[in-house]
Write an enzyme that holds these catalytic residues in place. Structure first.
Site, PDB file in Angstrom:
ATOM      1  N   CYS A 115       0.813  -1.224   0.000  1.00  0.00           N
ATOM      2  CA  CYS A 115       0.000   0.000   0.000  1.00  0.00           C
ATOM      3  C   CYS A 115       0.844   1.270   0.000  1.00  0.00           C
ATOM      4  CB  CYS A 115      -0.956   0.002   1.185  1.00  0.00           C
ATOM      5  SG  CYS A 115      -2.169  -1.308   1.078  1.00  0.00           S
ATOM      6  N   HIS A 252      -3.215   7.671   1.820  1.00  0.00           N
ATOM      7  CA  HIS A 252      -3.598   6.352   1.318  1.00  0.00           C
ATOM      8  C   HIS A 252      -5.014   6.064   1.802  1.00  0.00           C
ATOM      9  CE1 HIS A 252      -3.865   2.171   0.509  1.00  0.00           C
ATOM     10  NE2 HIS A 252      -3.667   1.787   1.756  1.00  0.00           N
ATOM     11  N   ASN A 282      -9.896   0.149  -0.668  1.00  0.00           N
ATOM     12  CA  ASN A 282      -8.434   0.191  -0.606  1.00  0.00           C
ATOM     13  C   ASN A 282      -7.870  -0.412  -1.897  1.00  0.00           C
ATOM     14  OD1 ASN A 282      -5.729  -0.125  -0.076  1.00  0.00           O
ATOM     15  ND2 ASN A 282      -6.013  -0.976   1.981  1.00  0.00           N
TER      16      ASN A 282
HETATM   17  O1  UT7 Z   1      -3.675  -0.534   3.403  1.00  0.00           O
HETATM   18  C1  UT7 Z   1      -3.070  -0.745   4.636  1.00  0.00           C
HETATM   19  C2  UT7 Z   1      -3.466  -2.019   5.213  1.00  0.00           C
HETATM   20  N1  UT7 Z   1      -4.793  -2.151   5.676  1.00  0.00           N
HETATM   21  C3  UT7 Z   1      -5.377  -1.371   6.604  1.00  0.00           C
HETATM   22  O2  UT7 Z   1      -5.038  -0.245   6.845  1.00  0.00           O
HETATM   23  C4  UT7 Z   1      -6.489  -1.998   7.363  1.00  0.00           C
HETATM   24  C5  UT7 Z   1      -6.324  -1.762   8.827  1.00  0.00           C
HETATM   25  N2  UT7 Z   1      -7.385  -2.342   9.616  1.00  0.00           N
HETATM   26  C6  UT7 Z   1      -8.665  -1.925   9.543  1.00  0.00           C
HETATM   27  O3  UT7 Z   1      -9.004  -1.073   8.744  1.00  0.00           O
HETATM   28  C7  UT7 Z   1      -9.645  -2.515  10.528  1.00  0.00           C
HETATM   29  O4  UT7 Z   1      -8.967  -3.246  11.518  1.00  0.00           O
HETATM   30  C8  UT7 Z   1     -10.711  -3.422   9.867  1.00  0.00           C
HETATM   31  C9  UT7 Z   1     -11.658  -2.575   9.023  1.00  0.00           C
HETATM   32  C10 UT7 Z   1     -10.051  -4.478   9.018  1.00  0.00           C
HETATM   33  C11 UT7 Z   1     -11.569  -4.081  10.943  1.00  0.00           C
HETATM   34  O5  UT7 Z   1     -12.143  -3.124  11.796  1.00  0.00           O
HETATM   35  P1  UT7 Z   1     -12.001  -3.292  13.385  1.00  0.00           P
HETATM   36  O6  UT7 Z   1     -12.779  -2.207  13.990  1.00  0.00           O
HETATM   37  O7  UT7 Z   1     -10.527  -3.375  13.709  1.00  0.00           O
HETATM   38  O8  UT7 Z   1     -12.757  -4.659  13.628  1.00  0.00           O
HETATM   39  P2  UT7 Z   1     -12.194  -6.003  14.278  1.00  0.00           P
HETATM   40  O9  UT7 Z   1     -11.230  -6.671  13.387  1.00  0.00           O
HETATM   41  O10 UT7 Z   1     -11.795  -5.687  15.678  1.00  0.00           O
HETATM   42  O11 UT7 Z   1     -13.523  -6.857  14.307  1.00  0.00           O
HETATM   43  C12 UT7 Z   1     -14.692  -6.462  15.046  1.00  0.00           C
HETATM   44  C13 UT7 Z   1     -15.772  -7.476  14.827  1.00  0.00           C
HETATM   45  C14 UT7 Z   1     -15.297  -8.925  14.980  1.00  0.00           C
HETATM   46  O12 UT7 Z   1     -16.331  -9.652  15.608  1.00  0.00           O
HETATM   47  P3  UT7 Z   1     -16.260  -9.969  17.198  1.00  0.00           P
HETATM   48  O13 UT7 Z   1     -14.992 -10.746  17.383  1.00  0.00           O
HETATM   49  O14 UT7 Z   1     -16.255  -8.626  17.863  1.00  0.00           O
HETATM   50  O15 UT7 Z   1     -17.507 -10.754  17.425  1.00  0.00           O
HETATM   51  C15 UT7 Z   1     -15.139  -9.414  13.557  1.00  0.00           C
HETATM   52  O16 UT7 Z   1     -15.329 -10.794  13.433  1.00  0.00           O
HETATM   53  O17 UT7 Z   1     -16.278  -7.385  13.480  1.00  0.00           O
HETATM   54  C16 UT7 Z   1     -16.252  -8.677  12.857  1.00  0.00           C
HETATM   55  N3  UT7 Z   1     -16.036  -8.499  11.442  1.00  0.00           N
HETATM   56  C17 UT7 Z   1     -17.029  -8.258  10.575  1.00  0.00           C
HETATM   57  N4  UT7 Z   1     -18.363  -8.133  10.740  1.00  0.00           N
HETATM   58  C18 UT7 Z   1     -19.113  -7.854   9.669  1.00  0.00           C
HETATM   59  C19 UT7 Z   1     -14.858  -8.522  10.741  1.00  0.00           C
HETATM   60  N5  UT7 Z   1     -15.086  -8.284   9.447  1.00  0.00           N
HETATM   61  C20 UT7 Z   1     -16.418  -8.110   9.317  1.00  0.00           C
HETATM   62  C21 UT7 Z   1     -17.260  -7.837   8.229  1.00  0.00           C
HETATM   63  N6  UT7 Z   1     -18.587  -7.712   8.442  1.00  0.00           N
HETATM   64  N7  UT7 Z   1     -16.782  -7.660   6.976  1.00  0.00           N
END
Ligand code: UT7
Length: 325
Positions: A115, A252, A282
């Site tokens: 990225c 980004h 992204n």
């Molecule tokens: O380009 C550079 C590289 N990439 C990034 O910059 C991405 C960096 N990370 C992020 O943007 C975020 O961490 C994400 C958008 C990927 C995830 O958001 P988050 O607020 O960190 O969520 P999380 O991973 O802590 O997950 C929260 C909950 C989980 O459920 P539980 O364990 O709380 O029951 C996940 O299983 O959301 C769940 N979850 C989803 N739910 C619905 C994960 N993906 C999804 C989804 N739809 N697509």
């Protein structure tokens, strides 16, 4: 004392025609439009058509940038293409673009910093131009991340999309001040201790397969804002410029929450932030030039404006570039 600066002559971008909405994704995996918008700001992404490769996206973006810059392809003597989704393992996708543009002089090569690829490519081209090795460069970020996504993994497949963006740079002698046009400073970082937090589980040497993207999203998120703001502070320290001086912050486009938190920490006003993540998700190395092209086309970025670019991604890699349009 004068200085050679890499001045941006023009920019362009390209998004594949097919749009995949959050609602359509919710029909495939256990997710919802509400979750995706709330956690990321993404509303839709573009997906390359069958037979449409990274080089095709790159070529369209390059042509748009050349037209915007009003320069002939033949005047380009350097092509640096940032991608993690090349057409083939080799040769470089950059040489396919070079051939398509009818250029057969100078050099063309790919660069891989996921990225952060566009910032790394911009810094690379800038160093070659300032050293006097080349005169006019095309810097391209182009990706078909849809091809390396695990479409069953809701934690990653909702985040990424396909696209390309490009800029034309020219080496020009400037007064050597922070009021110069062109790239004023670039700062690149990487830290391989984080390499398993965002990676692709395949490759020619390890598995002889292409593999799929794997990410510990929360871990990436945790480091993102600190790394981004650190490397931007480096840019301010190197130039004596401050957040107050910035006209446009073009980060980004990975996650609106990361962008908002970074701007807030740096005291950059929200109205100076260019945000396009809602429109294309992204797109890795393509996301900065995609956002830049939107802000130039709609008249926000004007000649003389101070533009701050940053990115962070797999590796981890991260970097910033400060330039005057
Ligand atoms: O380009 C550079 C590289 N990439 C990034 O910059 C991405 C960096 N990370 C992020 O943007 C975020 O961490 C994400 C958008 C990927 C995830 O958001 P988050 O607020 O960190 O969520 P999380 O991973 O802590 O997950 C929260 C909950 C989980 O459920 P539980 O364990 O709380 O029951 C996940 O299983 O959301 C769940 N979850 C989803 N739910 C619905 C994960 N993906 C999804 C989804 N739809 N697509």
């Amino acid at each position: 004392m004068t200085a050679i600066r890499s001045v941006v002559l023009g920019c362009g971008s390209y998004l594949p025609r097919q749009i995949l909405t959050n609602a359509e994704l919710a029909a495939r995996v256990d997710t919802s439009d509400e979750w995706i918008v709330q956690r990321t700001g993404i509303r839709q992404r573009h997906i390359a058509a069958e037979g449409e490769f990274t080089s095709h996206l790159a070529m369209n973006a390059a042509r748009a940038a050349l037209a915007h810059a009003r320069v002939d392809a033949q005047s380009i003597d350097l092509i640096v293409l940032a991608t993690s989704t090349p057409d083939n393992t080799f040769p470089a996708t950059a040489v396919a673009v070079q051939e398509a543009l009818g250029i057969n002089r100078g050099a063309a090569f790919d660069l891989q910093a996921v990225c952060s690829g566009f910032i790394f490519a911009l810094a690379t081209a800038d160093n070659f131009l300032r050293a006097g090795a080349y005169k006019r460069a095309l810097v391209i970020g182009a990706e078909t991340f849809s091809r390396i996504l695990d479409w069953k993994d809701r934690g990653t497949c909702v985040l990424f999309g396909d696209g390309a963006g490009a800029v034309v740079l020219e080496a020009e002698v400037q007064p050597g001040k922070s009021s110069d046009r062109g790239i004023l400073t670039t700062h690149l970082r990487s830290d391989g201790r984080h390499k398993s937090k965002l990676y692709v589980d395949g490759g020619p040497s390890s598995t002889q397969t292409v593999g799929y993207l794997r990410m510990e999203g929360r871990e990436v998120f945790k480091h993102a804002v600190g790394m981004i703001t650190d490397v931007i502070v480096d840019a301010f320290n190197a130039t004596g410029l401050t957040a107050e001086d910035i006209d446009w912050f073009i980060p980004h486009q990975a996650n609106k929450r990361i962008i908002d938190a970074s701007a807030h920490k740096l005291h950059i006003a929200p109205q100076k932030v260019v945000l396009t993540v809602d429109l294309h998700g992204n797109t890795s190395a393509a996301s900065i030039p995609l956002a830049l092209a939107v802000a130039v086309k709609d008249g926000r970025v004007k000649k003389g404006d101070l533009v701050l670019l940053e990115a962070m991604g797999g590796g981890f890699t991260w970097g910033s570039a400060l330039l005057r349009w």
